[in-house]
Design a protein around this motif. Structure first.
Motif, PDB file in Angstrom:
ATOM      1  N   UNK A 660       0.779  -1.236   0.000  1.00  0.00           N
ATOM      2  CA  UNK A 660       0.000   0.000   0.000  1.00  0.00           C
ATOM      3  C   UNK A 660       0.806   1.278   0.000  1.00  0.00           C
ATOM      4  N   UNK A 661       1.469   1.566   1.111  1.00  0.00           N
ATOM      5  CA  UNK A 661       2.244   2.808   1.224  1.00  0.00           C
ATOM      6  C   UNK A 661       3.446   2.806   0.277  1.00  0.00           C
ATOM      7  N   UNK A 662       4.242   1.735   0.237  1.00  0.00           N
ATOM      8  CA  UNK A 662       5.389   1.730  -0.692  1.00  0.00           C
ATOM      9  C   UNK A 662       4.972   1.894  -2.161  1.00  0.00           C
ATOM     10  N   UNK A 663       3.877   1.231  -2.578  1.00  0.00           N
ATOM     11  CA  UNK A 663       3.444   1.333  -3.971  1.00  0.00           C
ATOM     12  C   UNK A 663       3.059   2.766  -4.312  1.00  0.00           C
ATOM     13  N   UNK A 664       2.400   3.441  -3.378  1.00  0.00           N
ATOM     14  CA  UNK A 664       2.000   4.835  -3.615  1.00  0.00           C
ATOM     15  C   UNK A 664       3.240   5.710  -3.813  1.00  0.00           C
ATOM     16  N   UNK A 665       4.246   5.524  -2.972  1.00  0.00           N
ATOM     17  CA  UNK A 665       5.466   6.340  -3.086  1.00  0.00           C
ATOM     18  C   UNK A 665       6.242   5.988  -4.345  1.00  0.00           C
TER      19      UNK A 665
END
Length: 820
Positions: A660-665
């Motif tokens: 979630x968070x890593x993919x967004x960044x």
């Protein structure tokens, strides 16, 4: 039609409405009445949809529908905590809506700047208006390069030729005489005139097409088609896996209904790639906003991706490598005619040109007196014949054009023109003809009277831009209608390889294969006709090249339309801006490297996040299949069936810091890796083996510690925690591989993800809230060992796949080019 004799003086016919004088146009009262009656050109702008449509498209999606149904099932069991994955519906929709609205606002603002602005007659004065301000019965003036924005009937015409290829597919321009029908979506090739609007708004021809964009060749997006293929693949996997886990939970494991439903939802939720489509749209939308800040209007979103795949850029010289403005450097009188007559002729030609180009504007600026001559015939400039002219009765027939077209190549004036052109100067010949310029055999015998030498300034950033493309292994072909020697001089001054060996396009072969061979050998071409530009683009494409064409003049339209990516200058004609996928509103060729860099960012980052999402889907499907198969085998071999190991809250937190968070960044991060084809195959080569390793390792660790159906609630939580630790360990390593090559912020991102899970497993509150229990040393040791084995297998798989595919593997990043 294009070869008919061109008419001379303008002809005016009676307007369609008697209360409109074509020489005066509409009055202010007439315009106001038509606006009040709604008879305006109220066609919505292209490539823009309403905020309501954006909200609907982001909320009512297939993925949101699946997650919504699963959320209702979980909430029906009374376990609100396990419904946390429902926040994904809100997050996906909100992020998608916000970013697309931002992109829409950017596009709408830039489209207003870049749109065609017709010139209408109101109260006897020419007025420039926006397309949606045109009203019915308006008298609209036309000149070379103008886009026709509404349907109408021609009331005035001076050698007017209209290109209707965007509507009919027919490349030859159509000669229009007063009374002829004019269709919106076409554009003026040569000549001038005026027409009266007979159909506006949704009644106009172009508006009656399904979408205005249907006139254009839409850019193919390998990313979007690739994501669609991946989603279809996932759908096929979900059906059997979902049915099997439902059967296992409800009928084989014989769990209580709430527990069975929670296990079923926990198995199905991670199969849904809830962020993949969002991240793809997000990357495109952010790309539009970023390029918008550089005054780059992207008229078709996949064009960002397309330009990143381009390996040949065909650039015009004038307006692309050189600045638009010119100045008269020298007027070299030939023969005994005298400078006074030459200056009078040039002043008359400049003064009588209703739509002067850059060359004529430079002449008018230096010679601004009025000799008082009266025109009796006119021949407007076209790229095909390379000259224009006006007849002035007793004052003679005067032509202005390319010396190598109008002169004997062996003559002394031709030699002088060649020498001046070799210095990068633009040279025009002023000559007098023995025939009226509108005669069928014009120009006839031309007597040279003067060489008009104009100076063009090379863009200060052109050399740096060409150097960037060379470093990125993108070939640049300079294709110009100007003299080949002059084009070569400019190309050489910019350091373009082969610029010192320019090719005259009149000597090029006509066959596609032979033309492609010539294009492979040379980089600089002069005296290129519009139809030849189109043929050159086709010849390059026949050799497998992805071609971008830049241009600003009406002579570039056909090539722009046929190229894989058309790039128009904002100051160019309305027709070029209409057919291009990308418009450089700041008129800077140097903006192209940033567009290429943005495309590479989009392509590279979507591939990264696709690896993460597809890996999650593969291991989720495989784990469901393994649990389902164990249930079926348990009935045959009579051993205790395995329930699904995770609760919905487990799969939610498993995705937080691994996807979630890593993919967004990662989807928004800088990325200057060269674009390559084969997006789907590369993603599948990585994600399928990685997902298989995670699924099998998690299943094995769960089997090793599961105490059977008689186990206590504490033992069940410990078994689930064991499988979750194994899954998270390997998934974090997958993230670490996907993030390669490393730079400092990627290392921080991975360390932060690891730290996030350490906090979740360490704090008593989060352990209780998420039902985590790593206190069983033996079980946790089993989880770590299985996770370590999985990490080794995933790492080996990455290196082996690189060797088999020929991809060069790098763990740490090299310094990136600042232009990207």
């Amino acid at each position: 039609m294009a070869n008919e004799d061109l008419p001379g003086a303008s002809v005016v016919t009676a307007p369609l409405h008697a209360d409109v004088d074509p020489s005066v146009g509409l009055t202010a009262d007439q315009v106001a009445r038509r606006r009040a009656d709604g008879r305006t050109n109220d066609v919505p702008g292209r490539a823009s949809r309403s905020v309501r449509d954006i909200v609907r498209a982001n909320v009512f999606t297939r993925i949101n529908a699946i997650l919504g149904v699963l959320l209702i099932i979980v909430l029906a069991t009374g376990s609100v905590i396990d419904g946390m994955f429902g926040l994904l519906i809100v997050a996906n929709s909100a992020i998608g809506i916000i970013q697309e609205v931002r992109a829409k606002q950017t596009l709408d603002k830039l489209a207003i700047v870049g749109q065609a602005r017709p010139q209408v007659r109101r109260d006897g004065q020419p007025v420039t208006v926006a397309p949606n301000e045109v009203v019915l019965d308006e008298i609209i003036e036309l000149g070379a390069g103008d886009q026709i924005v509404v349907d109408g009937a021609l009331v005035e015409g001076e050698a007017l030729e209209v290109d209707e290829s965007l509507l009919t597919g027919e490349a030859d321009p159509v000669h229009k005489t007063p009374g002829a029908q004019i269709l919106s979506g076409s554009f003026v090739v040569s000549g001038s005139g005026a027409y009266q609007a007979t159909k506006v708004g949704k009644d106009a021809y172009a508006a009656r097409l399904a979408e205005e964009a249907s006139k254009f060749t839409l850019v193919h997006s390998e990313l979007r088609s690739g994501v669609d293929k991946i989603l279809r693949f996932i759908t096929y996997l979900m059906i059997p896996a979902g049915l099997m886990i439902v059967y296992n939970q409800l009928f084989v494991s014989k769990q209580a209904l709430p527990d069975a439903l929670n296990g079923m939802v926990a198995a199905l939720v991670p199969m849904v790639p809830e962020g993949l489509v969002l991240m793809t749209s997000l990357a495109f939308a952010v790309g539009v906003v970023r390029l918008g800040r550089r005054q780059c209007l992207v008229q078709e979103l996949p064009a960002i991706e397309g330009l990143a795949r381009v390996d040949v850029v065909c650039a015009d010289k004038t307006g692309t490598l050189t600045e638009n403005g010119m100045r008269l450097s020298e007027l070299r009188v030939l023969g005994d005619g005298g400078e006074a007559v030459v200056r009078d002729a040039l002043a008359a030609l400049a003064g009588d040109d209703p739509r002067p180009n850059a060359s004529m504007l430079a002449i008018a600026e230096s010679i601004d007196h009025d000799p008082g001559w009266t025109s009796t015939g006119i021949a407007p400039f076209t790229s095909a014949k390379k000259w224009s002219g006006i007849s002035y009765g007793d004052n003679g027939n005067w032509v202005l054009g390319a010396p190598d077209v109008l002169l004997d190549p062996a003559s002394d004036p031709a030699r002088q023109a060649e020498e001046a052109g070799a210095r990068g100067l633009r040279v025009l010949l002023l000559g007098s003809s023995d025939l009226p310029v509108d005669a069928a055999a014009a120009p006839g015998r031309v007597t040279p009277r003067a060489l008009v030498i104009l100076e063009q300034r090379v863009r200060p950033d052109a050399a740096e831009t060409l150097e960037y493309f060379a470093e990125q292994h993108v070939s640049v072909k300079v294709i110009s209608g100007d003299n080949a020697v002059s084009v070569g001089a400019v190309a050489s001054s910019l350091g373009l390889p082969g610029g010192d060996r320019p090719v005259d396009a009149r000597e090029l072969p006509s066959g596609r294969e032979e033309l492609a061979d010539a294009l492979d050998e040379a980089t600089t071409f002069g005296r290129v006709r519009p139809d030849q530009k189109r043929e050159m683009v086709g010849a390059l494409q026949s050799r497998g090249h992805t071609v971008a064409m830049t241009g600003d003049g009406v002579n570039d339209v056909l090539a722009l339309k046929d190229a894989d990516i058309g790039v128009a200058m904002g100051s160019g004609s309305a027709a070029t801006r209409a057919v291009a996928q990308i418009v450089l509103l700041d008129n800077k060729f140097a903006t192209l490297p940033y567009v290429v860099g943005e495309g590479r960012r989009v392509i590279g980052n979507i591939e990264r996040v696709s690896n993460l999402f597809l890996t999650k889907t593969v291991y989720s499907v495989l784990l469901a299949l393994l649990i389902g198969l164990s249930g079926l085998l348990s009935q045959v071999l009579h051993f205790d069936p395995l329930p699904y190991p995770f609760l919905p809250r487990h799969v939610t937190i498993a995705a937080w810091f691994t996807i979630g968070i890593p993919a967004f960044i990662l989807s928004l991060a800088p990325n200057n890796e060269r674009a390559r084809t084969g997006f789907v195959s590369r993603v599948m080569r990585f994600a399928v083996p990685s997902g298989v390793v995670i699924g099998v390792a998690s299943f094995v660790s769960y089997v090793l510690v599961y105490a059977g159906p008689e186990s206590t609630p504490t033992q069940q939580v410990q078994a689930s925690t064991t499988a979750l630790i194994t899954l998270i360990m390997i998934a974090l390593w997958v993230l670490a591989i996907v993030a390669r090559p490393y730079v400092w912020w990627k290392i921080v991102l991975i360390a932060g993800s690891v730290g996030g899970y350490l906090v979740l497993f360490a704090l008593p509150f989060t352990r209780e809230f998420f039902k985590l229990d790593p206190s069983n040393i033996a079980a946790t040791t089993t989880a770590i060992v299985c996770g370590g084995v999985g990490i080794v297998l995933v790492e080996l798989g990455w290196w082996v796949s690189g060797l088999l595919s020929g991809d060069k593997r790098r763990v740490f990043s090299l310094p990136e080019s600042p232009a990207g």
